[in-house]
Scaffold this motif. Structure first.
Motif, PDB file in Angstrom:
ATOM      1  N   PRO A 128       0.798  -1.222   0.000  1.00 42.16           N
ATOM      2  CA  PRO A 128       0.000   0.000   0.000  1.00 42.16           C
ATOM      3  C   PRO A 128       0.842   1.289   0.000  1.00 42.16           C
ATOM      4  O   PRO A 128       0.435   2.314  -0.531  1.00 42.16           O
TER       5      PRO A 128
ATOM      6  N   THR B 247       1.699   2.320  -3.765  1.00 43.39           N
ATOM      7  CA  THR B 247       0.723   2.392  -4.850  1.00 43.39           C
ATOM      8  C   THR B 247       0.680   3.758  -5.530  1.00 43.39           C
ATOM      9  O   THR B 247       0.400   3.851  -6.706  1.00 43.39           O
ATOM     10  N   GLY B 248       0.955   4.806  -4.757  1.00 44.27           N
ATOM     11  CA  GLY B 248       0.846   6.145  -5.315  1.00 44.27           C
ATOM     12  C   GLY B 248       1.732   6.351  -6.533  1.00 44.27           C
ATOM     13  O   GLY B 248       1.364   7.065  -7.464  1.00 44.27           O
TER      14      GLY B 248
ATOM     15  N   GLY C  72     -13.738   6.404   3.915  1.00 44.89           N
ATOM     16  CA  GLY C  72     -13.145   7.321   2.947  1.00 44.89           C
ATOM     17  C   GLY C  72     -14.180   8.307   2.436  1.00 44.89           C
ATOM     18  O   GLY C  72     -15.374   7.988   2.390  1.00 44.89           O
TER      19      GLY C  72
ATOM     20  N   ASP D  53     -15.328  10.396  -0.812  1.00 49.20           N
ATOM     21  CA  ASP D  53     -15.103  10.496  -2.255  1.00 49.20           C
ATOM     22  C   ASP D  53     -15.667  11.824  -2.737  1.00 49.20           C
ATOM     23  O   ASP D  53     -16.893  11.992  -2.808  1.00 49.20           O
TER      24      ASP D  53
ATOM     25  N   ASP E 241     -10.598  -0.835  -6.024  1.00 49.79           N
ATOM     26  CA  ASP E 241      -9.730   0.314  -5.723  1.00 49.79           C
ATOM     27  C   ASP E 241     -10.159   1.004  -4.427  1.00 49.79           C
ATOM     28  O   ASP E 241      -9.326   1.350  -3.590  1.00 49.79           O
ATOM     29  N   ILE E 242     -11.464   1.191  -4.284  1.00 52.99           N
ATOM     30  CA  ILE E 242     -11.973   1.819  -3.062  1.00 52.99           C
ATOM     31  C   ILE E 242     -11.556   1.014  -1.847  1.00 52.99           C
ATOM     32  O   ILE E 242     -11.071   1.550  -0.859  1.00 52.99           O
TER      33      ILE E 242
ATOM     34  N   ARG F 117      -9.113  -0.724  -1.329  1.00 49.87           N
ATOM     35  CA  ARG F 117      -7.711  -0.553  -0.951  1.00 49.87           C
ATOM     36  C   ARG F 117      -7.427   0.797  -0.317  1.00 49.87           C
ATOM     37  O   ARG F 117      -6.479   0.954   0.425  1.00 49.87           O
ATOM     38  N   GLU F 118      -8.253   1.788  -0.682  1.00 45.28           N
ATOM     39  CA  GLU F 118      -7.953   3.140  -0.219  1.00 45.28           C
ATOM     40  C   GLU F 118      -8.581   3.511   1.117  1.00 45.28           C
ATOM     41  O   GLU F 118      -8.193   4.496   1.729  1.00 45.28           O
TER      42      GLU F 118
ATOM     43  N   LYS G  48      -9.487   3.881   4.947  1.00 35.03           N
ATOM     44  CA  LYS G  48      -8.617   3.889   6.129  1.00 35.03           C
ATOM     45  C   LYS G  48      -9.415   3.470   7.366  1.00 35.03           C
ATOM     46  O   LYS G  48     -10.582   3.827   7.504  1.00 35.03           O
TER      47      LYS G  48
END
Ligand SMILES: *[C@@H]1O[C@H](CO)[C@@H](O)[C@H](O)[C@H]1NC(C)=O
Length: 366
Positions: free
Chosen positions: A33, A36-37, A202, A204, A248-249, A251-252, A254
């Motif tokens: 993680p 990934t950026g 998260g 969005d 994707d969500i 993974r992002e 928190k």
């Protein structure tokens, strides 16, 4: 004319009572993680694993079906177990086309039973209801909708789900609270709450919604999409739903601690998905195959129906969050209140397969 009806029972996901280890193993092949950026958009290694790829394809069928169905029901709840519809359709288009003695294989692999209807709407409805009751052990409400008599083949997928949270809610904290149906109307519904919930979260800003994920027992998890403003128009979110996007969500998000409220739900849904399937360019399902080999008459699939039941309450495996979840330190308290229309996506944690999807505009049911 006598009608042939295929009744199909798939995906009876009843609640799991056994407590499983909520800390899922790290996904094989997923990138660190931290790094990934910097990665350019390449095919995610996750989708190179065959079973995940298959799950993604079937799930994308489900997201499309949901979108079409939701577009046709702008003011009512939608509840789908797309897997049961997909399996029903593949049972038809594969097995039936190949095998002329189709009853035994179908019954064996899918718990399906082709039935010949009497032609009496009342008796036929009773017959179907009895079958659904038996298959679903009485979990699904009886239908009152009569079978239209121009039907040749009706395919019925049924599913029921009762969720169990990894962390249960304290039932003493459940109380009647406001749920905003839209900007003007409010109803009172039983809401469960947890002042110190640990969830994955998260914001969005493109979709103007707050996303949260809660684990369920049985290696499943549920992702909520809650718009920042009260609205019944959830199209912006719906249009972005795909397996890849949800992955994707996932993974992002928190891990955070939040004040959480969730309405208790016990919903049933009954709907025809024929038009949605046609809208998804699956018209050929209704043009072919031709089942004259089975019946000796030129009959075709005319209708696909779906019945689904879905419920959750305070029940869960444990009273405290799993020690593996370490919430990030927040300088402000976070609130997550599912007290207005929202979308939920229930997935299998390991493969990402879509198990249930719903749009809840009114938690009392419609
Ligand atoms: C719903 O929202 C979408 C996107 O925000 C918009 O394009 C559409 O016109 C809205 N639909 C209705 C009926 O208001």
């Amino acid at each position: 004319m006598q009608a042939l009806v295929l009744l199909l029972c798939i995906g009876a996901l009843l609640g799991h009572s056994s407590c499983q280890n909520p800390a899922s193993p790290p996904e094989e092949g997923s990138p660190d993680p931290e790094s990934t950026g910097a990665l350019v958009e390449e095919e995610d290694p996750f989708f190179k694993v065959p079973v995940n790829k298959l799950a993604a394809a079937v799930s994308n069928f489900g997201y499309d079906l949901y979108r079409a169905q939701s577009g046709m029901s702008p003011t009512t709840n939608v509840l789908l177990s797309p897997l049961s519809v997909a399996t029903a359709l593949s049972a038809l288009s594969l097995e039936l086309r190949i095998k002329s003695s189709f009853v035994a294989p179908l019954e064996k692999s899918y718990g399906t039973r082709p039935r010949v209807l009497t032609g009496s709407p009342r008796l036929d409805l009773q017959e179907i209801n009895n079958w659904v009751q038996a298959q679903m052990k009485g979990k699904l409400a009886r239908s009152t909708k009569e079978i239209p008599n121009e039907i040749s083949i009706l395919l019925l997928g049924v599913a029921h789900f009762k969720g169990q949270w990894v962390t249960k809610f304290d039932s003493r904290k459940t109380s009647l609270e406001d749920f905003h149906l839209d900007e003007e109307r409010t109803v009172r519904v039983p809401m469960m709450s947890d002042p110190k919930a640990v969830l994955r979260y998260g914001l969005d800003s493109d979709l103007s919604c707050k996303i949260a994920q809660l684990p369920l027992t049985g290696s499943m998890s549920i992702i909520f999409f809650l718009p920042l403003k009260v609205t019944q128009n959830l199209t912006l979110i719906e249009e972005s739903l795909t397996s890849e996007f949800i992955h994707d969500i996932d993974r992002e998000l928190k891990t955070v601690q939040a004040v959480l409220t969730v309405p208790k739900l016990k919903l049933s849904y009954e709907g025809e998905v024929t038009k949605s399937l046609q809208e998804m360019k699956l018209q050929s399902l209704f043009d072919s195959p031709d089942f004259s080999k089975i019946t000796g008459k030129p009959i075709k699939l005319t209708q696909v129906e779906h019945r689904a039941g879905f419920e959750w309450n305070e029940d869960g495996a444990g009273a405290t969050p799993s020690p593996g979840l370490q919430p990030a330190h927040l300088t402000f308290p976070l609130d997550y209140h599912l007290n207005q229309p929202f979308i939920f996506v229930l997935r299998d944690t390991d493969t990402g397969a879509l198990l249930f999807i719903g749009k809840i505009l009114d938690p009392r049911g419609t």
